[in-house]
Write a protein that holds these residues in place. Structure first.
Motif, short mmCIF file in Angstrom:
data_model
loop_
_atom_site.label_atom_id
_atom_site.label_comp_id
_atom_site.label_asym_id
_atom_site.label_seq_id
_atom_site.Cartn_x
_atom_site.Cartn_y
_atom_site.Cartn_z
N UNK A 17 -3.09 -14.63 11.91
CA UNK A 17 -2.76 -13.20 11.93
C UNK A 17 -1.40 -12.87 11.33
N UNK A 18 -0.38 -13.68 11.62
CA UNK A 18 0.95 -13.40 11.08
C UNK A 18 0.99 -13.61 9.56
N UNK A 19 0.23 -14.57 9.07
CA UNK A 19 0.15 -14.80 7.62
C UNK A 19 -0.55 -13.63 6.93
N UNK A 20 -1.63 -13.18 7.54
CA UNK A 20 -2.37 -12.05 6.99
C UNK A 20 -1.50 -10.80 6.96
N UNK A 21 -0.74 -10.58 8.03
CA UNK A 21 0.15 -9.41 8.09
C UNK A 21 1.22 -9.52 7.01
N UNK A 22 1.72 -10.72 6.78
CA UNK A 22 2.73 -10.93 5.74
C UNK A 22 2.16 -10.58 4.37
N UNK A 23 0.95 -11.05 4.08
CA UNK A 23 0.31 -10.74 2.80
C UNK A 23 0.13 -9.24 2.67
N UNK A 24 -0.36 -8.61 3.70
CA UNK A 24 -0.58 -7.16 3.67
C UNK A 24 0.73 -6.41 3.42
N UNK A 25 1.82 -6.84 4.07
CA UNK A 25 3.12 -6.19 3.85
C UNK A 25 3.58 -6.36 2.40
N UNK A 26 3.42 -7.54 1.85
CA UNK A 26 3.86 -7.80 0.48
C UNK A 26 3.08 -6.95 -0.52
N UNK A 27 1.79 -6.81 -0.29
CA UNK A 27 0.96 -5.99 -1.18
C UNK A 27 1.28 -4.51 -0.98
N UNK A 28 1.41 -4.09 0.27
CA UNK A 28 1.64 -2.66 0.52
C UNK A 28 3.03 -2.21 0.06
#
Length: 96
Positions: A17-28
């Motif tokens: 979950x923390x990795x997914x959130x990191x990816x989402x933040x970088x894209x957003x």
């Protein structure tokens, strides 16, 4: 994270979950256009790191060979200014 491109592989990666959130933040925040772009950037960094590690291993091997040559007495000493430069120039001319 799944990304499809013609003539490219499709890869599915299970993230914490923390990795997914990191990816989402970088894209957003615009750092990457997509999760796939971020993955490709990460792969490029890993490939570069591997090349650097290989180069370090090569340099260590060269140092080991140089140490062995010194221990065997296979070296040249320079005591006067300019001797090293003259030696290098002579060696370069001899290799032409």
């Amino acid at each position: 994270m799944t990304e499809e491109h013609s003539s490219h592989s499709t890869v599915q990666v299970d993230l914490e979950p923390d990795e997914s959130a990191f990816v989402e933040r970088q894209v957003s925040n615009g750092a990457y256009a997509s999760a796939g772009d971020m993955l490709r950037a990460g792969l490029r960094l890993l490939a570069e790191s591997e090349r650097q590690q290989e180069r370090v291993a090569e340099l260590r091997l060269m140092i080991d060979h140089a140490d062995e040559a010194i221990e065997a007495g296979d070296f040249k000493e320079f005591s006067e200014p300019g001797e090293l430069t003259a030696f290098i120039i002579a060696e370069a001319k001899a290799r032409r």
